[in-house]
Design a protein around this motif. Structure first.
Motif, PDB file in Angstrom:
ATOM      1  N   SER A  64       0.839  -1.204   0.000  1.00 16.05           N
ATOM      2  CA  SER A  64       0.000   0.000   0.000  1.00 16.05           C
ATOM      3  C   SER A  64       0.871   1.250   0.000  1.00 16.05           C
ATOM      4  CB  SER A  64      -0.896   0.014   1.243  1.00 16.05           C
ATOM      5  OG  SER A  64      -1.705  -1.143   1.290  1.00 16.05           O
ATOM      6  N   TYR A  65       0.209   2.402  -0.147  1.00 16.83           N
ATOM      7  CA  TYR A  65       0.921   3.669   0.034  1.00 16.83           C
ATOM      8  C   TYR A  65       1.506   3.738   1.437  1.00 16.83           C
ATOM      9  CZ  TYR A  65      -1.698   5.531  -4.028  1.00 16.83           C
ATOM     10  OH  TYR A  65      -2.230   5.750  -5.266  1.00 16.83           O
ATOM     11  N   ASN A  68       2.935  10.184   3.232  1.00 20.97           N
ATOM     12  CA  ASN A  68       3.576  11.004   2.205  1.00 20.97           C
ATOM     13  C   ASN A  68       5.063  11.233   2.488  1.00 20.97           C
ATOM     14  OD1 ASN A  68       0.536  12.767   2.204  1.00 20.97           O
ATOM     15  ND2 ASN A  68       1.222  11.510   0.501  1.00 20.97           N
ATOM     16  N   LYS A 262       4.037  19.532   0.975  1.00 22.03           N
ATOM     17  CA  LYS A 262       2.860  19.849   0.154  1.00 22.03           C
ATOM     18  C   LYS A 262       3.136  19.594  -1.326  1.00 22.03           C
ATOM     19  CE  LYS A 262       2.098  24.095   1.733  1.00 22.03           C
ATOM     20  NZ  LYS A 262       1.428  25.404   1.893  1.00 22.03           N
ATOM     21  N   HIS A 264       5.479  17.616  -2.522  1.00 20.55           N
ATOM     22  CA  HIS A 264       5.699  16.173  -2.638  1.00 20.55           C
ATOM     23  C   HIS A 264       4.371  15.412  -2.699  1.00 20.55           C
ATOM     24  CE1 HIS A 264       7.840  12.377  -2.083  1.00 20.55           C
ATOM     25  NE2 HIS A 264       7.090  12.104  -1.024  1.00 20.55           N
ATOM     26  N   GLN A 265       3.407  15.821  -1.875  1.00 15.78           N
ATOM     27  CA  GLN A 265       2.103  15.160  -1.838  1.00 15.78           C
ATOM     28  C   GLN A 265       1.421  15.179  -3.200  1.00 15.78           C
ATOM     29  OE1 GLN A 265       0.262  17.548   1.173  1.00 15.78           O
ATOM     30  NE2 GLN A 265       0.603  16.063   2.823  1.00 15.78           N
ATOM     31  N   TYR A 266       1.458  16.336  -3.844  1.00 17.01           N
ATOM     32  CA  TYR A 266       0.757  16.478  -5.112  1.00 17.01           C
ATOM     33  C   TYR A 266       1.541  15.897  -6.292  1.00 17.01           C
ATOM     34  CZ  TYR A 266      -2.497  19.553  -2.662  1.00 17.01           C
ATOM     35  OH  TYR A 266      -3.428  20.053  -1.798  1.00 17.01           O
ATOM     36  N   MET A 269       3.117  11.688  -4.287  1.00 16.85           N
ATOM     37  CA  MET A 269       2.390  10.922  -3.278  1.00 16.85           C
ATOM     38  C   MET A 269       3.345  10.351  -2.229  1.00 16.85           C
ATOM     39  SD  MET A 269      -0.592   9.928  -2.124  1.00 16.85           S
ATOM     40  CE  MET A 269      -1.753  10.038  -3.487  1.00 16.85           C
ATOM     41  N   CYS A 270       4.142   9.336  -2.633  1.00 15.55           N
ATOM     42  CA  CYS A 270       5.130   8.769  -1.716  1.00 15.55           C
ATOM     43  C   CYS A 270       6.123   7.943  -2.525  1.00 15.55           C
ATOM     44  CB  CYS A 270       4.473   7.898  -0.640  1.00 15.55           C
ATOM     45  SG  CYS A 270       3.707   6.375  -1.271  1.00 15.55           S
ATOM     46  N   THR A 273       7.087   1.667  -1.667  1.00 12.31           N
ATOM     47  CA  THR A 273       6.992   1.027  -0.357  1.00 12.31           C
ATOM     48  C   THR A 273       8.081  -0.011  -0.154  1.00 12.31           C
ATOM     49  OG1 THR A 273       4.603   1.400  -0.312  1.00 12.31           O
ATOM     50  CG2 THR A 273       5.476  -0.287   1.179  1.00 12.31           C
TER      51      THR A 273
END
Length: 389
Positions: A64-65, A68, A262, A264-266, A269-270, A273
């Protein structure tokens, strides 16, 4: 692939030059028997226990994700690593973001701090992406040339001469790509004094920090009063032989880190994993392999620098990274001519120095992240090429 302009593409991107490094990779592709000294990545495979950790994460279903900013456990290990190795303390929750390689860390840093027209002083020769990333973020790259006479170490008065009321930051890379030059603690302190005097940020690309050969590495953030004005970029590609995992991190003061998160989030995402689980293992148990790689690089560095000087290509002794940057001015050829003819006539791929900025003209970048046997054969071929000019 040739770059063509399109009415559907922004003017900025239309004018952006393709990577000069990629051109020589494309030329070498398909040629038989080529020895490549052009690739900027370790020739070591990621250690098995690190790969096994990623495999185990998949088997456990960790697909999963992540948050962030990255897995908290990884950020905690990065914080411990930075404290233990470089004597800089960072908060895992407030000052560290895990990124998709160090390049994305630089990208989000530029986009976070720059308003249109803000200037970033870029010390060259430098990694080919610095100037484009400044420009893509709306900034203006002010390039300052470090000279061969000073072993490519930038002088404080050179930096001070180009500081204006629009200057926002200084971009540094030590040990440097492409020259291998590493700044001493005293030299960093002189630059730090300028940053304090003019209230500037330092974007410190420390991706090669592990690969220091002759003296202890000093992080810019460890200089007194500099942690609060340093955006420190690093990652796992070079020191931990994890280029293909695409995992980096960026450490900065909370107000900057929160703003970068902020972006990085847009944008991203991340990070991957399974790569993050691999990095946790690398930081916990990977130091013995890193030390062995450093020993091997030091031996290769010593060999290739001595060899270049012996065959008439003057080369300073790089303090870190895994690049030699010999002068080819004695041949009468430009960097592009030398690199292209060497590839076509002798089957050795190097990178022309001018792709790293104007001050790189008259030099070539040679990565010694390849076996000693390959380096010996490459030197033999380069010597033959020079003798037959």
């Amino acid at each position: 692939m040739e770059s063509t302009k399109s009415k559907y593409v922004s003017k900025l991107v239309n004018e952006l030059k393709p990577s000069g490094i990629r051109r020589f990779f494309d030329l070498a592709a398909g040629m038989e028997g080529v020895i490549s000294l052009g690739v900027g990545e370790p020739d070591f495979v990621t250690p098995w226990h690190v790969r096994e950790s990623a495999i185990n994460s998949l088997e456990q279903g960790y697909t999963s994700y992540t948050p962030n900013a990255g897995l908290l456990e990884l950020r905690q290990e990065i914080a411990y690593y930075m404290k233990n190795q470089f004597n800089v303390e960072y908060s895992p929750k407030e000052e560290i973001i895990v990124t998709v390689g160090a390049s994305s860390a630089i990208d989000i840093a530029m986009r976070t701090i720059l308003d249109p027209g803000d200037e970033v002083i870029v010390v060259e020769p430098c990694f080919v992406a610095y100037v484009p990333m400044v420009e893509l973020a709306g900034g203006v790259a002010v390039q300052v040339q470090a000279s061969k006479e000073n072993d490519f170490k930038i002088q404080p008065d050179q930096l001070e001469a180009v500081i204006t009321d629009k200057t926002k930051a200084i971009m540094l890379c030590s040990p440097n790509n492409p020259t291998g030059t590493m700044l001493s603690k005293h030299e960093l302190e002189e630059i730090a004094n300028l940053a304090k005097k003019y209230d500037l940020l330092i974007i410190a690309d420390e991706i090669y920090a592990e690969l220091a050969y002759d003296e202890e590495y000093t992080s810019m953030a460890a200089i007194e009063g500099m942690k609060e004005r340093t955006i420190l970029v690093s990652g796992f590609s070079k020191g931990f032989a994890m280029t293909g995992w695409r995992l980096g991190f960026v450490c900065s003061p909370p107000e900057i880190s929160n703003a970068m998160l902020k972006v990085h989030q847009y944008a991203l995402m991340c990070a991957s994993t399974m790569a993050q689980y691999a990095a946790i293992e690398a930081l916990k148990n990977g130091r013995p392999e890193v030390d062995e790689m450093i020993k091997s690089y030091r031996r290769r560095r010593n060999y290739i620098v001595q060899s270049f000087n012996e065959i008439g290509l003057e080369c300073h002794n790089p303090g870190g990274a895994f690049y030699a940057f010999p002068s080819i001015k004695s041949t009468g050829l430009s960097s592009q001519e030398f690199a292209e003819q060497l590839l076509l006539k002798e089957g050795v791929a190097v990178v022309p120095g001018d792709v790293f900025g104007e001050s790189g003209e008259g030099h070539i970048r040679c990565s010694y992240a390849t076996s000693l046997e390959q380096l010996q054969e490459a030197i033999k071929r380069i010597k033959h090429f020079i003798e037959n000019l």
